[in-house]
Write a protein that holds these residues in place. Structure first.
Motif, PDB file in Angstrom:
ATOM      1  N   UNK A 221      35.399  53.662  38.639  1.00 50.32           N
ATOM      2  CA  UNK A 221      34.923  52.455  37.969  1.00 50.32           C
ATOM      3  C   UNK A 221      35.139  51.102  38.833  1.00 50.32           C
ATOM      4  N   UNK A 222      36.354  51.005  39.564  1.00 52.49           N
ATOM      5  CA  UNK A 222      36.486  50.123  40.660  1.00 52.49           C
ATOM      6  C   UNK A 222      35.344  50.140  41.421  1.00 52.49           C
ATOM      7  N   UNK A 223      34.856  51.342  41.942  1.00 48.20           N
ATOM      8  CA  UNK A 223      33.805  51.324  43.069  1.00 48.20           C
ATOM      9  C   UNK A 223      32.380  50.773  42.506  1.00 48.20           C
ATOM     10  N   UNK A 224      32.326  50.594  41.287  1.00 48.65           N
ATOM     11  CA  UNK A 224      30.928  50.056  40.619  1.00 48.65           C
ATOM     12  C   UNK A 224      30.969  48.449  41.133  1.00 48.65           C
TER      13      UNK A 224
ATOM     14  N   UNK B  61      40.482  44.088  42.002  1.00 48.90           N
ATOM     15  CA  UNK B  61      40.050  45.276  42.311  1.00 48.90           C
ATOM     16  C   UNK B  61      40.131  45.971  43.631  1.00 48.90           C
ATOM     17  N   UNK B  62      39.981  44.998  44.480  1.00 44.08           N
ATOM     18  CA  UNK B  62      39.859  45.746  45.928  1.00 44.08           C
ATOM     19  C   UNK B  62      41.324  45.877  46.022  1.00 44.08           C
TER      20      UNK B  62
ATOM     21  N   UNK C  74      43.774  38.224  32.112  1.00 46.46           N
ATOM     22  CA  UNK C  74      43.134  39.509  31.027  1.00 46.46           C
ATOM     23  C   UNK C  74      42.067  38.713  30.055  1.00 46.46           C
ATOM     24  N   UNK C  75      41.607  37.680  30.426  1.00 44.52           N
ATOM     25  CA  UNK C  75      40.289  37.146  29.415  1.00 44.52           C
ATOM     26  C   UNK C  75      39.339  38.001  29.366  1.00 44.52           C
ATOM     27  N   UNK C  76      39.286  38.610  30.615  1.00 39.62           N
ATOM     28  CA  UNK C  76      38.012  39.645  30.606  1.00 39.62           C
ATOM     29  C   UNK C  76      36.386  39.107  30.941  1.00 39.62           C
ATOM     30  N   UNK C  77      36.775  37.830  31.061  1.00 39.32           N
ATOM     31  CA  UNK C  77      35.343  37.075  31.391  1.00 39.32           C
ATOM     32  C   UNK C  77      34.633  37.647  32.572  1.00 39.32           C
ATOM     33  N   UNK C  78      35.374  38.013  33.579  1.00 33.15           N
ATOM     34  CA  UNK C  78      34.709  38.864  34.641  1.00 33.15           C
ATOM     35  C   UNK C  78      33.660  39.998  34.235  1.00 33.15           C
TER      36      UNK C  78
ATOM     37  N   UNK D  53      31.272  46.625  35.543  1.00 33.08           N
ATOM     38  CA  UNK D  53      32.425  47.084  35.899  1.00 33.08           C
ATOM     39  C   UNK D  53      33.557  46.940  34.868  1.00 33.08           C
ATOM     40  N   UNK D  54      34.365  47.934  34.619  1.00 35.59           N
ATOM     41  CA  UNK D  54      35.352  47.924  33.524  1.00 35.59           C
ATOM     42  C   UNK D  54      36.528  47.320  34.001  1.00 35.59           C
ATOM     43  N   UNK D  55      36.686  46.144  34.058  1.00 38.24           N
ATOM     44  CA  UNK D  55      37.941  45.555  34.740  1.00 38.24           C
ATOM     45  C   UNK D  55      39.289  45.790  34.062  1.00 38.24           C
ATOM     46  N   UNK D  56      39.060  45.722  32.641  1.00 33.99           N
ATOM     47  CA  UNK D  56      40.285  45.856  31.900  1.00 33.99           C
ATOM     48  C   UNK D  56      40.869  47.221  32.338  1.00 33.99           C
ATOM     49  N   UNK D  57      40.060  48.242  32.124  1.00 40.12           N
ATOM     50  CA  UNK D  57      40.694  49.586  32.513  1.00 40.12           C
ATOM     51  C   UNK D  57      41.410  49.810  33.700  1.00 40.12           C
ATOM     52  N   UNK D  58      40.831  49.158  34.736  1.00 39.18           N
ATOM     53  CA  UNK D  58      41.486  49.227  35.904  1.00 39.18           C
ATOM     54  C   UNK D  58      42.754  48.626  36.128  1.00 39.18           C
ATOM     55  N   UNK D  59      42.743  47.379  35.692  1.00 33.53           N
ATOM     56  CA  UNK D  59      44.009  46.598  35.469  1.00 33.53           C
ATOM     57  C   UNK D  59      44.935  47.049  34.854  1.00 33.53           C
ATOM     58  N   UNK D  60      44.646  47.728  33.687  1.00 32.80           N
ATOM     59  CA  UNK D  60      45.876  48.483  32.750  1.00 32.80           C
ATOM     60  C   UNK D  60      46.437  49.375  33.308  1.00 32.80           C
ATOM     61  N   UNK D  61      45.516  50.442  34.051  1.00 37.32           N
ATOM     62  CA  UNK D  61      46.051  51.319  34.876  1.00 37.32           C
ATOM     63  C   UNK D  61      46.861  51.210  36.023  1.00 37.32           C
TER      64      UNK D  61
END
Length: 404
Positions: free
Chosen positions: A11-14, A40-41, A66-70, A78-86
């Protein structure tokens, strides 16, 4: 270096490092520090074992609202929420969780427990004796916030069915922590609107916190516990769809619960079942909550179309109506300086509309914007849209009846 955690690296590599997320990140605009691409990096480097997980890395993650505007603006999904939650889950396991955040998450668990449902109304009755509308709280982090008082009628809607006269269907109302404990009038008004739209409303007896704050903070164990409890409780009732008046709750139900029933914001029900509203010549503006369009995937038109139903009210759209208000739950307590800067930017934009009433559909945003009017001396009145609409129903009737 040994790999330390299984974050979904694919997910991050997207992320193609375009930097578009920088333009909408509320924290980057204030501090010019890290934003989605950088966070993400860092996660990717920690996963690969190229970088140890240190307090400095954790600080970059913790400064995300975690507003997820990105996610909303990302061209590559890119599924930012999932990456940051993990990432935060691993942070919790390796470095622990700060005392304030840990206590805040525990308090949400306690709030909706059988004990909490007994204590909060008693506290509300005591606090009602104070003349102030709310309480100014100073947190250990230095955050200063104007908080609503606990409601004397907290949790009074639980375990009840509100019957519509001419029933079109049944809605299960997932009330959420803030409506249950503090904004109980908002809960009653959501039910009033849904009844008038033709829907019987069921409020479960033992729903707990949706768990979104825990998930976003990386406390997966507590989230799983809450999810399993709520799913079991919801399965006890027969209903056609779920209705919410908090987009964070709605997003959790849609994304993380995987429930097989539709989840609707209450405005979506009104949009399909127009009601007669009449204003008093007031000027209103609307703050679009981040999670309404990032988590629930709603179009902003649903809110403005609903407002158009109010005759004799002038709607003035703010230029930054979809910008973050800086609340983001625990974020505003653990990052007070950042939160205050974001809040100030939002309040300045709302003031430019010259609206008398600021409306939104998120209880957390109601809290933050009300706090903003106190801090910056603005005279605008902040209301949940459900309260505003219920007060302006043309004939003023509540046609629902209460049944046990």
């Amino acid at each position: 270096m040994e790999k330390l955690v299984e974050i979904p690296l694919d997910l991050a590599q997207k992320c193609v490092k375009c930097g578009l997320c920088k333009s909408v990140c509320p924290t980057y605009r204030q501090e010019e520090g890290s934003y989605a691409r950088g966070r993400l990096a860092l996660a990717e480097m920690v996963v690969k074992g190229d970088l140890p997980l240190t307090q400095e890395v954790a600080k970059q993650w913790d400064e995300c609202a975690m507003c997820r505007r990105c996610e909303w603006i990302c061209p590559n999904d890119v599924q930012y929420k999932e990456i940051m939650a993990f990432a935060r889950h691993h942070q919790k396991k390796k470095l622990g969780m700060g005392l304030v955040k840990r206590m805040a998450l525990k308090s949400l668990m306690l709030l909706q427990s059988p004990l909490g449902r007994k204590v909060v109304p008693i506290l509300g009755k005591i606090l009602r004796l104070l003349p102030a509308e709310g309480l100014r709280i100073i947190f250990p982090t230095g955050a200063r916030k104007f908080m609503p008082k606990a409601s004397p009628s907290a949790f009074e809607l639980r375990g009840k069915v509100f019957q519509a006269d001419q029933e079109k269907g049944k809605l299960l109302f997932f009330t959420g922590c803030m409506i249950d404990a503090f904004y109980t009038e908002t809960g009653r008004n959501v039910i009033k609107l849904m009844n008038r739209a033709g829907y019987t409303v069921i409020v479960p007896e033992d729903i707990r916190c949706c768990g979104a704050p825990h998930y976003y903070s990386g406390d997966m164990e507590s989230f799983t516990q809450l999810k399993e409890h709520n799913m079991k409780e919801m399965s006890k009732y027969q209903y056609d769809a779920v209705v919410v008046a908090c987009p964070t709750c709605g997003g959790a139900l849609k994304e993380d619960y995987g429930i097989d029933k539709d989840v609707f914001d209450f405005t979506q029900i009104i949009q399909k079942n127009p009601l007669p509203f009449k204003g008093n010549g007031e000027r209103v503006t609307f703050h679009v909550p981040c999670h309404s369009y990032t988590a629930m995937k709603l179009k902003e038109e649903v809110f403005y179309d609903t407002l158009k139903m109010v005759k004799n009210a002038e709607v003035r759209k703010a230029s930054k109506d979809k910008s973050c208000c800086g609340f983001a739950g625990i974020f505003s307590i653990t990052n007070p300086a950042l939160s205050d800067k974001i809040q100030k930017e939002k309040m300045d934009d709302l003031l430019k509309t010259e609206a008398q009433v600021v409306l939104t559909t998120c209880p957390g945003c109601v809290l933050q914007l009300t706090d903003g009017t106190r801090k910056y001396g603005k005279c605008q009145k902040v209301m949940h849209l459900a309260d505003y609409l219920a007060q302006r129903l043309h004939d003023g009737e509540d046609r629902g009846s209460l049944q046990r």
